[in-house]
Design an enzyme around this catalytic site. Structure first.
Site, mmCIF file in Angstrom:
data_model
loop_
_atom_site.group_PDB
_atom_site.id
_atom_site.type_symbol
_atom_site.label_atom_id
_atom_site.label_comp_id
_atom_site.label_asym_id
_atom_site.label_seq_id
_atom_site.Cartn_x
_atom_site.Cartn_y
_atom_site.Cartn_z
ATOM 1 N N TRP A 8 -11.277 16.936 4.409
ATOM 2 C CA TRP A 8 -10.184 15.990 4.660
ATOM 3 C C TRP A 8 -8.824 16.682 4.644
ATOM 4 O O TRP A 8 -7.875 16.227 5.280
ATOM 5 C CB TRP A 8 -10.204 14.823 3.667
ATOM 6 C CG TRP A 8 -10.061 15.223 2.219
ATOM 7 C CD1 TRP A 8 -11.072 15.479 1.351
ATOM 8 C CD2 TRP A 8 -8.846 15.424 1.470
ATOM 9 N NE1 TRP A 8 -10.577 15.818 0.115
ATOM 10 C CE2 TRP A 8 -9.211 15.796 0.157
ATOM 11 C CE3 TRP A 8 -7.495 15.319 1.777
ATOM 12 C CZ2 TRP A 8 -8.267 16.077 -0.842
ATOM 13 C CZ3 TRP A 8 -6.552 15.595 0.783
ATOM 14 C CH2 TRP A 8 -6.936 15.968 -0.504
ATOM 15 N N TRP A 52 -18.395 20.844 2.225
ATOM 16 C CA TRP A 52 -17.748 20.691 3.539
ATOM 17 C C TRP A 52 -18.227 21.791 4.483
ATOM 18 O O TRP A 52 -18.513 22.903 4.055
ATOM 19 C CB TRP A 52 -16.221 20.781 3.393
ATOM 20 C CG TRP A 52 -15.646 19.734 2.488
ATOM 21 C CD1 TRP A 52 -15.132 19.931 1.245
ATOM 22 C CD2 TRP A 52 -15.529 18.332 2.742
ATOM 23 N NE1 TRP A 52 -14.705 18.740 0.706
ATOM 24 C CE2 TRP A 52 -14.942 17.735 1.613
ATOM 25 C CE3 TRP A 52 -15.874 17.510 3.820
ATOM 26 C CZ2 TRP A 52 -14.677 16.371 1.518
ATOM 27 C CZ3 TRP A 52 -15.607 16.149 3.723
ATOM 28 C CH2 TRP A 52 -15.024 15.597 2.589
ATOM 29 N N TRP A 57 0.842 -1.216 0.000
ATOM 30 C CA TRP A 57 0.000 0.000 0.000
ATOM 31 C C TRP A 57 0.870 1.258 0.000
ATOM 32 O O TRP A 57 0.517 2.287 -0.564
ATOM 33 C CB TRP A 57 -0.951 0.005 1.209
ATOM 34 C CG TRP A 57 -2.217 -0.745 0.933
ATOM 35 C CD1 TRP A 57 -2.484 -2.038 1.260
ATOM 36 C CD2 TRP A 57 -3.397 -0.245 0.258
ATOM 37 N NE1 TRP A 57 -3.752 -2.374 0.832
ATOM 38 C CE2 TRP A 57 -4.334 -1.293 0.220
ATOM 39 C CE3 TRP A 57 -3.745 0.973 -0.306
ATOM 40 C CZ2 TRP A 57 -5.594 -1.169 -0.369
ATOM 41 C CZ3 TRP A 57 -4.998 1.115 -0.887
ATOM 42 C CH2 TRP A 57 -5.902 0.054 -0.915
ATOM 43 N N TRP A 115 -6.082 9.699 3.376
ATOM 44 C CA TRP A 115 -7.182 10.631 3.673
ATOM 45 C C TRP A 115 -8.194 10.626 2.536
ATOM 46 O O TRP A 115 -9.401 10.626 2.768
ATOM 47 C CB TRP A 115 -6.656 12.051 3.945
ATOM 48 C CG TRP A 115 -6.308 12.200 5.390
ATOM 49 C CD1 TRP A 115 -5.080 12.055 5.961
ATOM 50 C CD2 TRP A 115 -7.222 12.468 6.479
ATOM 51 N NE1 TRP A 115 -5.164 12.213 7.322
ATOM 52 C CE2 TRP A 115 -6.470 12.474 7.667
ATOM 53 C CE3 TRP A 115 -8.594 12.697 6.564
ATOM 54 C CZ2 TRP A 115 -7.047 12.705 8.923
ATOM 55 C CZ3 TRP A 115 -9.172 12.932 7.809
ATOM 56 C CH2 TRP A 115 -8.394 12.932 8.968
ATOM 57 N N ASN A 136 -3.358 2.066 12.787
ATOM 58 C CA ASN A 136 -4.032 2.212 11.480
ATOM 59 C C ASN A 136 -5.548 2.103 11.569
ATOM 60 O O ASN A 136 -6.271 2.895 10.961
ATOM 61 C CB ASN A 136 -3.484 1.167 10.506
ATOM 62 C CG ASN A 136 -4.161 1.272 9.152
ATOM 63 O OD1 ASN A 136 -4.111 2.315 8.505
ATOM 64 N ND2 ASN A 136 -4.826 0.207 8.732
HETATM 65 P P1 FAD Z 1 2.292 -2.101 9.672
HETATM 66 O O1 FAD Z 1 0.910 -2.583 9.812
HETATM 67 O O2 FAD Z 1 3.348 -2.805 10.397
HETATM 68 O O3 FAD Z 1 2.600 -2.074 8.112
HETATM 69 C C1 FAD Z 1 3.944 -2.109 7.605
HETATM 70 C C2 FAD Z 1 4.187 -0.911 6.714
HETATM 71 O O4 FAD Z 1 3.293 -0.925 5.608
HETATM 72 C C3 FAD Z 1 3.957 0.421 7.386
HETATM 73 O O5 FAD Z 1 5.072 0.829 8.137
HETATM 74 C C4 FAD Z 1 3.678 1.321 6.195
HETATM 75 O O6 FAD Z 1 4.869 1.751 5.572
HETATM 76 C C5 FAD Z 1 2.942 0.406 5.241
HETATM 77 N N1 FAD Z 1 1.497 0.571 5.377
HETATM 78 C C6 FAD Z 1 0.651 -0.088 6.186
HETATM 79 N N2 FAD Z 1 -0.613 0.312 5.982
HETATM 80 C C7 FAD Z 1 -0.563 1.253 5.014
HETATM 81 C C8 FAD Z 1 -1.549 2.048 4.364
HETATM 82 N N3 FAD Z 1 -2.849 1.931 4.639
HETATM 83 N N4 FAD Z 1 -1.143 2.942 3.426
HETATM 84 C C9 FAD Z 1 0.166 3.063 3.107
HETATM 85 N N5 FAD Z 1 1.140 2.323 3.688
HETATM 86 C C10 FAD Z 1 0.780 1.440 4.624
HETATM 87 N N6 FAD Z 1 1.182 5.836 6.777
HETATM 88 C C11 FAD Z 1 2.351 6.498 6.730
HETATM 89 O O7 FAD Z 1 3.411 5.861 6.641
HETATM 90 N N7 FAD Z 1 2.392 7.873 6.763
HETATM 91 C C12 FAD Z 1 1.255 8.619 6.872
HETATM 92 O O8 FAD Z 1 1.336 9.859 6.873
HETATM 93 C C13 FAD Z 1 0.006 7.934 6.959
HETATM 94 N N8 FAD Z 1 -1.153 8.635 7.099
HETATM 95 C C14 FAD Z 1 -2.348 7.942 7.182
HETATM 96 C C15 FAD Z 1 -3.542 8.668 7.301
HETATM 97 C C16 FAD Z 1 -4.757 7.992 7.404
HETATM 98 C C17 FAD Z 1 -6.045 8.778 7.499
HETATM 99 C C18 FAD Z 1 -4.792 6.583 7.383
HETATM 100 C C19 FAD Z 1 -6.091 5.851 7.482
HETATM 101 C C20 FAD Z 1 -3.613 5.861 7.239
HETATM 102 C C21 FAD Z 1 -2.385 6.522 7.136
HETATM 103 N N9 FAD Z 1 -1.163 5.812 6.999
HETATM 104 C C22 FAD Z 1 0.013 6.506 6.898
HETATM 105 C C23 FAD Z 1 -1.164 4.349 6.763
HETATM 106 C C24 FAD Z 1 -1.027 3.467 8.015
HETATM 107 O O9 FAD Z 1 -1.922 3.876 9.007
HETATM 108 C C25 FAD Z 1 0.378 3.471 8.601
HETATM 109 O O10 FAD Z 1 1.325 3.227 7.593
HETATM 110 C C26 FAD Z 1 0.532 2.385 9.673
HETATM 111 O O11 FAD Z 1 -0.404 2.575 10.694
HETATM 112 C C27 FAD Z 1 1.938 2.441 10.229
HETATM 113 O O12 FAD Z 1 2.073 1.548 11.294
HETATM 114 P P2 FAD Z 1 3.005 0.266 11.165
HETATM 115 O O13 FAD Z 1 4.343 0.674 10.674
HETATM 116 O O14 FAD Z 1 2.933 -0.448 12.462
HETATM 117 O O15 FAD Z 1 2.256 -0.539 10.046
#
Ligand code: FAD
Length: 478
Positions: free
Chosen positions: A362, A308, A280, A385, A344
């Site tokens: 948003w 909005w 993702w 977002w 997340n």
């Molecule tokens: P893990 O679950 O361990 O996943 C491993 C890696 O996969 C993450 O470190 C990340 O690089 C990637 N990943 C996982 N889920 C997503 C996702 N939905 N979209 C993109 N990459 C993903 N992630 C960010 O890195 N930066 C942000 O600014 C960001 N803003 C977000 C805003 C919103 C509204 C939402 C819903 C999600 C956002 N995320 C963002 C995605 C996601 O929430 C985080 O990447 C994740 O929570 C990071 O925690 P983790 O490293 O433990 O994830």
């Protein structure tokens, strides 16, 4: 021998750093440089939480480079002018850098490349922060992907290559150029006490990234499919801030995951699911590369005329401070402020609450996350977002509105997450911890809560908010 200027701005690591490895392989001296460029036109200033992280990460990188007989040169200013100055004072004949994908980084890179061409300086750009470059794959009709599943199916076939080991030595130049002290970068948190708890949660070093990866692969990956949705347990890798700062590479994560899978095939479901989440991140970068307006403009054009809410900023600050009266939303927003990170599942809940229940734009949510997340990433943040708001690529449909009470009851059944971040509710029984406003007076009294004093009454009526959101959606279609 003429030195090579190595820009490490978006790659604060020694492990799996192709630009660094190639620079060392030339046999020339290497000058590692970090440039804080907030002046190139269109650059988005780094948010507050990331500034804290950056300060730690630069100290760590500097120490690691010292250990290899090298130094980190730190500068502040426009990338092009800074590199021109470094080349002049060091007589360097080449610049090596790792590609970035944000529109402003691409602009700065293009300016630098053109300048180098004109000056007969070698300029080499390397990949290193993604598993595959955004131009590498396209749909059958030659367009960028906008749907995740076919994107990831195609991407998986191209992901290859070994993560590179860190060099053992970096040849130093005869004379080092000047470096500004890190205090000159204005990275201290504002207010100063904001980041007080961050060091309890984060080890913002390259070694910290690898410790996280190992701990997650050894004990978390197998359960990831279920655990990743539970905000009250440590069920995800928390590698996102390290990825955002280039302290670990996606390739290293991928390779380590595949090695674990080879040893423990019974954990296939968890490991595949984890790698898909990393996918993702790749998808978000692909989108930002091809749709550089994504941080500001909805990818679905009809959302331009979405009605909005404007005005009442009190409800926006209630959301920001975690004082909405909806426990799972408040717990998430307080986790964000206290630790610079949010789970997340809860990111989705708080974002849905802002754009659907509050009918708030948003972009304001994206901006708050940008400032307060240690993992703030222009691609993942804006793509996510837009996903929640229903206006992005492959987005959740706008009419699907998260119910924060049901979400809380489903994913934080025992209320552990609420009790950690909204301690004033900790004595409520599980039956009402996600809906204190429905608790009978005696239960509230026994839990020591006066609603409206110890904990807010809900800032909105959800049934009305839901009807209003659906009416607003209809307006975009008329
Ligand atoms: P893990 O679950 O361990 O996943 C491993 C890696 O996969 C993450 O470190 C990340 O690089 C990637 N990943 C996982 N889920 C997503 C996702 N939905 N979209 C993109 N990459 C993903 N992630 C960010 O890195 N930066 C942000 O600014 C960001 N803003 C977000 C805003 C919103 C509204 C939402 C819903 C999600 C956002 N995320 C963002 C995605 C996601 O929430 C985080 O990447 C994740 O929570 C990071 O925690 P983790 O490293 O433990 O994830």
């Amino acid at each position: 021998m003429k030195p090579i200027v190595l820009l490490m701005t978006n790659t604060l690591r020694l492990d799996d750093n192709p630009a660094l490895v190639q620079a060392c392989a030339t046999g020339n001296p290497v000058i590692p440089v970090y440039i804080l460029d907030e002046e190139t036109e269109g650059t988005r200033t780094i948010g507050g939480a990331r500034r804290w992280w950056l300060r730690e990460a630069l100290t760590d990188l500097s120490n690691r480079l010292d250990g290899l007989g090298s130094l980190l040169i730190v500068r502040k200013g426009r990338q092009l002018e800074t590199v021109a100055d470094l080349i002049e004072v060091t007589n360097a004949t080449a610049v090596y850098l790792t590609r970035g994908y944000e529109p402003w980084t691409r602009q700065a890179e293009a300016d630098l490349y053109d300048w180098c061409q004109a000056k007969n300086i070698e300029c080499r750009r390397f990949g290193g922060n993604l598993l595959l470059e955004p131009e590498q794959i396209q749909t059958k009709t030659g367009k960028p992907y906008q749907v995740f599943t076919p994107f990831w199916r195609a991407a998986r076939q191209y992901i290859s290559g070994e993560a590179l080991e860190a060099p053992e030595r970096i040849l130093a130049p005869k004379k080092w150029p000047a470096s500004v002290p890190r205090e000159g970068l204005d990275l201290a948190p504002k207010p100063a006490s904001w980041a007080d708890h961050f060091p309890e949660v984060w080890d913002a070093t390259e070694a910290g990234a690898h410790d996280r990866l190992e701990a997650f692969i050894d004990s978390g990956a197998g359960d990831y499919v279920v655990a990743r949705d539970k905000p009250g347990v440590d069920g995800t890798s928390r590698l996102s801030p390290y990825l955002a700062h280039g302290q670990i590479s996606a390739r290293r994560i991928f390779q380590r995951s595949m090695a674990a899978l080879a040893q423990r095939p019974d954990e296939q479901a968890g490991i595949d699911c984890f790698v898909k989440e990393v996918g993702w991140r790749e998808f978000s970068a692909h989108l930002l590369f091809h749709f550089p307006h994504m941080p500001k403009t909805p990818l679905k054009a009809q959302f331009e005329k979405f009605p909005w809410q404007e005005g009442n900023s009190d409800i926006l600050s209630a959301w920001q401070q975690g004082l909405t009266g909806f426990p799972i939303v408040d717990a998430g927003m307080r986790q964000l402020w206290k630790t610079g990170w949010m789970h997340n599942r809860v990111r989705m809940i708080v974002a849905s609450f802002l754009v659907k229940d509050m009918l708030w734009h948003w972009r304001d949510g994206e901006a708050w996350f940008w400032d307060t997340l240690v993992d703030a990433d222009p691609a993942s943040n804006s793509a996510s977002w837009q996903w929640v708001a229903g206006c992005g690529a492959d987005a959740a449909p706008y009419f699907r509105i998260f119910n924060p009470i049901l979400q809380g009851e489903k994913f934080d059944k025992a209320g552990d997450y609420i009790r950690e971040f909204v301690p004033e509710l900790s004595k409520l029984p599980n039956s009402h911890i996600h809906k204190p406003f429905e608790a009978p007076p005696l239960m509230l009294r026994e839990a020591g809560i006066v609603l409206g004093e110890d904990y807010p009454v809900p800032i909105l009526d959800r049934a009305k908010a839901r009807a209003r959101a659906l009416a607003a959606l209809k307006a975009t279609k008329d």
